[in-house]
Write a protein that holds these residues in place. Structure first.
Motif, short mmCIF file in Angstrom:
data_model
loop_
_atom_site.label_atom_id
_atom_site.label_comp_id
_atom_site.label_asym_id
_atom_site.label_seq_id
_atom_site.Cartn_x
_atom_site.Cartn_y
_atom_site.Cartn_z
N SER B 87 91.68 41.37 -16.79
CA SER B 87 91.89 40.37 -15.72
C SER B 87 92.47 40.99 -14.45
O SER B 87 92.72 40.28 -13.48
CB SER B 87 92.79 39.24 -16.23
N SER B 88 92.67 42.31 -14.42
CA SER B 88 93.15 42.96 -13.20
C SER B 88 92.00 43.37 -12.29
O SER B 88 92.23 43.93 -11.22
CB SER B 88 94.01 44.18 -13.55
N LEU B 89 90.77 43.07 -12.70
CA LEU B 89 89.58 43.50 -11.96
C LEU B 89 89.48 42.88 -10.56
O LEU B 89 89.75 41.70 -10.37
CB LEU B 89 88.34 43.09 -12.77
N ALA B 90 89.09 43.71 -9.59
CA ALA B 90 88.76 43.23 -8.24
C ALA B 90 87.52 43.98 -7.76
O ALA B 90 87.14 44.99 -8.36
CB ALA B 90 89.94 43.47 -7.30
N GLY B 91 86.89 43.47 -6.72
CA GLY B 91 85.67 44.09 -6.21
C GLY B 91 85.85 44.65 -4.81
O GLY B 91 86.94 44.57 -4.23
N PRO B 92 84.78 45.21 -4.26
CA PRO B 92 84.83 45.74 -2.90
C PRO B 92 85.27 44.64 -1.92
O PRO B 92 84.79 43.51 -2.01
CB PRO B 92 83.37 46.13 -2.62
N SER B 161 98.51 46.24 -14.53
CA SER B 161 97.64 45.15 -15.00
C SER B 161 97.71 43.87 -14.18
O SER B 161 97.09 42.86 -14.53
CB SER B 161 97.97 44.82 -16.46
N PHE B 162 98.46 43.88 -13.09
CA PHE B 162 98.54 42.68 -12.25
C PHE B 162 97.14 42.33 -11.71
O PHE B 162 96.32 43.23 -11.52
CB PHE B 162 99.50 42.92 -11.09
N PRO B 163 96.88 41.04 -11.45
CA PRO B 163 95.59 40.66 -10.88
C PRO B 163 95.28 41.47 -9.61
O PRO B 163 96.18 41.68 -8.80
CB PRO B 163 95.77 39.16 -10.56
N THR B 164 94.06 41.91 -9.48
CA THR B 164 93.51 42.71 -8.36
C THR B 164 93.97 44.17 -8.38
O THR B 164 93.70 44.91 -7.43
CB THR B 164 93.82 42.12 -6.96
N PHE B 165 94.61 44.63 -9.46
CA PHE B 165 95.11 46.01 -9.50
C PHE B 165 94.07 47.02 -10.01
O PHE B 165 94.37 48.20 -10.14
CB PHE B 165 96.40 46.10 -10.33
N SER B 166 92.87 46.53 -10.32
CA SER B 166 91.77 47.47 -10.65
C SER B 166 90.60 47.17 -9.73
O SER B 166 89.74 46.34 -10.04
CB SER B 166 91.35 47.31 -12.12
N CYS B 167 90.58 47.84 -8.59
CA CYS B 167 89.49 47.64 -7.62
C CYS B 167 88.35 48.59 -7.98
O CYS B 167 88.57 49.81 -8.07
CB CYS B 167 89.96 47.94 -6.20
N VAL B 168 87.16 48.04 -8.17
CA VAL B 168 86.02 48.80 -8.67
C VAL B 168 84.81 48.57 -7.77
O VAL B 168 84.51 47.43 -7.40
CB VAL B 168 85.68 48.37 -10.12
N GLY B 169 84.10 49.66 -7.41
CA GLY B 169 82.88 49.50 -6.62
C GLY B 169 82.64 50.70 -5.72
O GLY B 169 83.27 51.73 -5.88
N PRO B 170 81.71 50.63 -4.74
CA PRO B 170 80.99 49.41 -4.39
C PRO B 170 79.82 49.10 -5.31
O PRO B 170 79.37 47.97 -5.36
CB PRO B 170 80.50 49.72 -2.97
#
Lengths: 257, 257
Positions: B87-92, B161-170
């Protein structure tokens, strides 16, 4: 009192409520909207599966006063946790597999598990009950000799994430007065753990609240509340039972190869 | 060369291949069977999302010789890893949110990420390429002051593990000669990291093989290969870019509240 289970009856996989020797099947989603399908199965004809399929398996360390005292550690000021791989999930009756290439000790850790019912972020302890779907038993299996193999980095996740190392079940009990219950672990029929849940440092409402400020919890997520005194290792072929009064008994066997 | 992306075009969410300023939409499943839908979108009209939705985000520690030397640590004999909450996933382009109740430093860690393409357990390094779908960039964001808050238990998972702490992309690049690429991190346009992927202790094939003996990896899972020299903290409102030649550039901004 409701006991939610997932099951396999013949080729049919489903979920429902366990009541008086019957599995009353439901359809829809266990967490967001379930309705009776009208079908019933004799419990004896069902193979129970892990009662939920968590995206996150959170595991607490040092969450019981008696264990903290034995370890000579202070009770933590905030829950101390790691994540176990979701792919380590196993259900009631499943075989605990010895990891390929690992010949060391494998420990049982009998614990209470909280099952989350809804998306949960930054909630208060007062609001936490709305996000707790229920409670089940977990065996937080650990390859003990891996934990401190490297002097610079304790390998909590690695030692606890092998396939079948998170045994969960037999079902989710929605009404539990945890403070009146003990966790009892039996190895080949001999009692090895028997500790009161009233001894928790962070009890479920406070625990879910605190964790929800650290990570977003999601429906079906499992929080293993930590173990207390009596952890030990399981020989190949051993049978281990985790029983919590008010919930039920989770039984697994270690592979014998 | 194929670059797989997930996108939002108006109300339409989908996935496809980025080619010459176009997003060629596919249908089915990116990992198990995708076929062209016949639709195309101008890339400029698409908002890119995280290119996959991992069940596991594995993060490596101490996987670069240069960083190990600086820390005065031996290169590990086996990959040292933790799990970040899915749930820490974020995008470009997503905003990196400061955690509620945390006023300390927030660090960037620019890293190569491996994306797994198939269920992967106990595979050899020779077989590993069949399970690697491709590569992308990750910013392994870390609330640095939480890591060593408790003297008895390093809080790797909690701090990351905080929300948006794993930015993945582009996007996911399926053909990368990683050993010729560098990871470059820019903070508000100023280069802060620039290190060669050839310096990895465990390179992708060996890494995926080793991890697959520790946990079962699943399609879409992300392995953050660890960072090297130059990690630092991001002020509220800062913009951070992770660029890997042969892949592309991942850009995010820290929330300014």
């Amino acid at each position: 009192v409701s006991r939610w289970a997932r099951f396999l009856a013949g080729d049919r996989q489903g979920f429902g409520v366990v009541r008086q020797g019957l599995l009353e099947e439901y359809e829809g989603d266990m967490f967001t909207g379930a309705r009776p399908s009208g079908r019933q199965h004799a419990l004896g004809n069902c193979r129970l599966l892990s009662p939920c399929r968590p995206r996150h398996i959170v595991a607490l360390w040092n969450n019981f006063h008696a264990l903290a005292a034995k370890l000579g550690k202070a009770a933590p000021a905030h829950p101390l946790f790691l994540l176990k791989a979701a792919s380590s999930l196993a259900g009631p009756g499943d075989v605990i597999k010895r990891p390929g290439g690992y010949s060391g000790k494998i420990a049982f850790e009998g614990e209470l598990a909280i099952v989350i019912g809804g998306r949960c972020a930054e909630v208060s302890a007062d609001d936490a009950p709305r996000y707790i779907f229920g409670y089940t038993c977990i065996n937080d299996v650990t390859a003990g000799e891996i934990l401190n193999e490297n002097p610079d980095f304790p390998q909590w996740t690695r030692s606890k994430s092998f396939p079948t190392f998170s045994c969960v079940g037999p079902w989710i009990e929605t009404d539990l007065e945890f403070s009146r219950s003990n966790v009892v672990t039996r190895l080949d029929g001999v009692e090895r753990q028997n500790y009161p849940l009233s001894d928790m440092v962070f009890a479920p409402n406070e625990l879910v609240s605190r964790l929800s400020w650290d990570m977003e919890l999601q429906p079906g997520d499992v929080i293993a509340c930590g173990t207390s005194l009596g952890v030990g290792s399981m020989k190949d072929g051993a049978t281990v039972e985790i029983e919590i009064d008010g919930i039920g008994c989770l039984k697994n066997t270690v592979s014998s190869h």
